[in-house]
Scaffold this active site. Structure first.
Site, PDB file in Angstrom:
ATOM      1  N   ASN A 283      -9.788  -0.541   0.264  1.00  0.00           N
ATOM      2  CA  ASN A 283      -8.427  -0.387  -0.114  1.00  0.00           C
ATOM      3  C   ASN A 283      -7.666  -0.556  -1.778  1.00  0.00           C
ATOM      4  O   ASN A 283      -7.917  -1.997  -1.133  1.00  0.00           O
ATOM      5  CB  ASN A 283      -7.592  -1.143   1.529  1.00  0.00           C
ATOM      6  CG  ASN A 283      -6.584  -1.648   1.061  1.00  0.00           C
ATOM      7  OD1 ASN A 283      -6.050  -0.692   0.548  1.00  0.00           O
ATOM      8  ND2 ASN A 283      -5.627  -1.639   2.336  1.00  0.00           N
TER       9      ASN A 283
ATOM     10  N   HIS B  11      -3.651   7.006   3.345  1.00  0.00           N
ATOM     11  CA  HIS B  11      -3.582   5.262   2.247  1.00  0.00           C
ATOM     12  C   HIS B  11      -5.416   5.193   3.084  1.00  0.00           C
ATOM     13  O   HIS B  11      -5.727   5.530   3.937  1.00  0.00           O
ATOM     14  CB  HIS B  11      -2.561   4.968   2.802  1.00  0.00           C
ATOM     15  CG  HIS B  11      -3.320   2.862   2.396  1.00  0.00           C
ATOM     16  ND1 HIS B  11      -3.724   2.314   1.079  1.00  0.00           N
ATOM     17  CD2 HIS B  11      -2.392   2.399   3.031  1.00  0.00           C
ATOM     18  CE1 HIS B  11      -3.671   1.243   1.222  1.00  0.00           C
ATOM     19  NE2 HIS B  11      -3.830   1.120   2.225  1.00  0.00           N
TER      20      HIS B  11
ATOM     21  N   CYS C  89       0.825  -1.067  -0.338  1.00  0.00           N
ATOM     22  CA  CYS C  89       0.109  -0.498   0.209  1.00  0.00           C
ATOM     23  C   CYS C  89       0.792   1.525   0.326  1.00  0.00           C
ATOM     24  O   CYS C  89       0.344   2.462  -0.477  1.00  0.00           O
ATOM     25  CB  CYS C  89      -1.199   0.417   1.154  1.00  0.00           C
ATOM     26  SG  CYS C  89      -2.111  -1.703   1.558  1.00  0.00           S
TER      27      CYS C  89
HETATM   28  O1  UT7 Z   1      -3.652  -1.663   4.375  1.00  0.00           O
HETATM   29  C1  UT7 Z   1      -3.184  -2.715   4.722  1.00  0.00           C
HETATM   30  C2  UT7 Z   1      -3.804  -2.835   5.287  1.00  0.00           C
HETATM   31  N1  UT7 Z   1      -5.065  -3.154   6.360  1.00  0.00           N
HETATM   32  C3  UT7 Z   1      -5.180  -2.561   7.104  1.00  0.00           C
HETATM   33  O2  UT7 Z   1      -4.425  -1.872   7.824  1.00  0.00           O
HETATM   34  C4  UT7 Z   1      -6.513  -3.100   7.999  1.00  0.00           C
HETATM   35  C5  UT7 Z   1      -6.600  -2.688   9.179  1.00  0.00           C
HETATM   36  N2  UT7 Z   1      -7.466  -2.880   9.957  1.00  0.00           N
HETATM   37  C6  UT7 Z   1      -8.776  -3.200  10.144  1.00  0.00           C
HETATM   38  O3  UT7 Z   1      -9.559  -2.363   9.142  1.00  0.00           O
HETATM   39  C7  UT7 Z   1      -9.874  -3.703  11.241  1.00  0.00           C
HETATM   40  O4  UT7 Z   1      -9.169  -4.390  12.168  1.00  0.00           O
HETATM   41  C8  UT7 Z   1     -10.583  -4.412   9.845  1.00  0.00           C
HETATM   42  C9  UT7 Z   1     -11.672  -3.697   9.330  1.00  0.00           C
HETATM   43  C10 UT7 Z   1     -10.686  -5.633   9.764  1.00  0.00           C
HETATM   44  C11 UT7 Z   1     -11.119  -5.229  11.338  1.00  0.00           C
HETATM   45  O5  UT7 Z   1     -11.919  -4.575  12.209  1.00  0.00           O
HETATM   46  P1  UT7 Z   1     -11.881  -4.792  14.515  1.00  0.00           P
HETATM   47  O6  UT7 Z   1     -12.917  -3.996  14.064  1.00  0.00           O
HETATM   48  O7  UT7 Z   1     -10.539  -5.057  14.691  1.00  0.00           O
HETATM   49  O8  UT7 Z   1     -12.993  -6.240  14.292  1.00  0.00           O
HETATM   50  P2  UT7 Z   1     -12.353  -7.846  14.790  1.00  0.00           P
HETATM   51  O9  UT7 Z   1     -11.932  -8.386  14.210  1.00  0.00           O
HETATM   52  O10 UT7 Z   1     -12.083  -7.596  16.230  1.00  0.00           O
HETATM   53  O11 UT7 Z   1     -13.782  -8.215  14.890  1.00  0.00           O
HETATM   54  C12 UT7 Z   1     -14.583  -7.892  15.519  1.00  0.00           C
HETATM   55  C13 UT7 Z   1     -15.929  -8.860  15.679  1.00  0.00           C
HETATM   56  C14 UT7 Z   1     -15.214 -10.449  15.180  1.00  0.00           C
HETATM   57  O12 UT7 Z   1     -16.342 -10.687  15.844  1.00  0.00           O
HETATM   58  P3  UT7 Z   1     -16.480 -11.576  17.443  1.00  0.00           P
HETATM   59  O13 UT7 Z   1     -15.669 -12.431  18.135  1.00  0.00           O
HETATM   60  O14 UT7 Z   1     -16.592 -10.285  18.423  1.00  0.00           O
HETATM   61  O15 UT7 Z   1     -17.700 -12.111  17.737  1.00  0.00           O
HETATM   62  C15 UT7 Z   1     -15.568 -10.585  14.162  1.00  0.00           C
HETATM   63  O16 UT7 Z   1     -15.505 -11.568  14.031  1.00  0.00           O
HETATM   64  O17 UT7 Z   1     -16.775  -8.621  14.627  1.00  0.00           O
HETATM   65  C16 UT7 Z   1     -16.995  -9.725  13.702  1.00  0.00           C
HETATM   66  N3  UT7 Z   1     -16.059  -9.562  11.867  1.00  0.00           N
HETATM   67  C17 UT7 Z   1     -17.252  -9.972  11.191  1.00  0.00           C
HETATM   68  N4  UT7 Z   1     -18.821  -8.995  11.040  1.00  0.00           N
HETATM   69  C18 UT7 Z   1     -19.383  -8.839  10.183  1.00  0.00           C
HETATM   70  C19 UT7 Z   1     -15.158  -9.875  11.176  1.00  0.00           C
HETATM   71  N5  UT7 Z   1     -15.480  -8.778   9.957  1.00  0.00           N
HETATM   72  C20 UT7 Z   1     -16.943  -9.258   9.628  1.00  0.00           C
HETATM   73  C21 UT7 Z   1     -17.578  -8.563   9.079  1.00  0.00           C
HETATM   74  N6  UT7 Z   1     -18.950  -8.624   9.125  1.00  0.00           N
HETATM   75  N7  UT7 Z   1     -17.376  -8.464   7.512  1.00  0.00           N
END
Ligand code: UT7
Length: 336
Positions: free
Chosen positions: A293, A263, A121
């Protein structure tokens, strides 16, 4: 004759191309266990573009279309370009490089240097900063910098934790010498990398060590893997640090900056970084809602759109700020 230390560089023009097909969060609801509400609240994304696999929208096709726009708006001919830096982790093919393929598609016959850079990225920012150095050392006069990605082929569309984030697209800039008296110029640059972050975002299968086998295809382990939470934390710290470094190098403060073009990985990363820097969101260009992204393409697409709609004007102080898998990072401070 100008000596190398007197040479200044600037962004001459920009262009972009995004695929025609729009995939909305509602489309994703039909593919994985997710919701428009979750995706928008957690990432700021509403839709993304997906390249046709029939042809015409592969990374060098998108780059060709975006470059025509940049050449046209600068009144330049293809052969005015004397170097191509093509940033992508999704090249058209393994060999030859995408920059070479693009050189031919554009009808460039001057045998200019063509190279691909795979820094995820941060790719476009790396490219601009490298172009700045190549021009200042006299190696080139007009460098075409491309960020073009077709991440839709590298995403596991059955994994909701990753497939909701990415999209395809391309943005380009022509970087060249600034005429004497021209206030437009690149003021300061910063590039860096931290290999200790390699576990946060990677795609180990498909390289020399582990070629793709039938088993990988079956269990889908050849796709990109990301530890989202880890990336989130390191991203905000890195983006804030990048900004401080280029500002200090140029003797500027954040108050001097008119526009931050970060980004676009997650709107919450952008907002948290702005908070860390003490920058109002009104100064930040955000278009992740429309494209998700697009890796190396996010910064040039956001930059081009903000120029097109009249927000970024000649004379404005602009900050490019990026991070990516590697971890790679970089920033550019420029007067547009
Ligand atoms: O370009 C560089 C690379 N990319 C990045 O730098 C991305 C950086 N990270 C992020 O943007 C975020 O960490 C994400 C968007 C990937 C994830 O968001 P988050 O707020 O960190 O969510 P999480 O991974 O902690 O998940 C929270 C909950 C989980 O459920 P439980 O365990 O709390 O019951 C996940 O299973 O949300 C759930 N979850 C979803 N639910 C609905 C994860 N993905 C989804 C989804 N839809 N697509």
């Amino acid at each position: 004759m100008t000596t190398s230390h007197e040479t200044h560089t600037k962004i001459i023009s920009t262009g972009m191309y995004v695929p025609e097909r729009i995939m909305t969060n509602f489309d994703l609801e039909k593919m994985v266990d997710t919701s428009d509400e979750w995706i928008f609240e957690r990432t700021g994304i509403k839709s993304r573009r997906i390249s046709s696999t029939e042809g015409g929208e592969f990374p060098t096709d998108m780059a060709q279309k975006a470059t025509w726009k940049a050449l046209e708006s600068a009144g330049l001919e293809p052969n005015d370009i004397d170097m191509i830096i093509f940033a992508s982790v999704t090249p058209d093919q393994k060999l030859p490089n995408s920059a070479n393929l693009l050189q031919q598609k554009l009808g460039i016959t001057n045998k200019c240097a063509c190279m691909d850079i795979a820094v995820a990225c941060s790719g476009f920012v790396y490219g601009v900063n490298m172009a700045n150095s190549f021009i200042k050392t006299g190696m080139a006069k007009k460098v075409l910098v491309v960020g073009s990605e077709m991440l839709s082929t590298e995403v596991d569309w059955s994994d909701r934790s990753i497939c909701i984030l990415f999209g395809d697209g391309c943005g380009v800039a022509i970087v060249g010498e600034a005429d004497e008296g021209d206030t437009s110029r690149i003021l300061s640059t910063h590039l860096g990398s931290d290999g200790s972050g390699k576990e946060f975002f990677n795609q180990p299968v498909g390289g020399a060590i582990e070629p793709i086998t039938e088993q990988h295809l079956k269990d889908k382990s050849h796709y990109m893997r990301m530890k989202g939470g880890e990336m989130f934390k390191v991203a905000t710290r890195t983006l804030a640090e990048n900004a401080r470094i280029v500002l200090e190098k140029a003797g500027k403060t954040l108050d001097d900056v008119d526009w931050i073009v970060p980004h676009q990985a997650n709107v919450r990363i952008i907002e948290t970084t702005a908070k860390l820097l003490g920058a109002p969101m009104e100064k930040v260009i955000v278009n992740i809602g429309d494209y998700g992204n697009t890796s190396a393409a996010t910064v040039p697409i956001a930059f081009h759109e903000a120029i097109q709609d009249g927000r970024i004007k000649r004379g404005d102080l602009v900050l490019f700020d990026a991070f990516g898998a590697g971890l790679t990072f970089g920033a550019t401070l420029l007067t547009y």
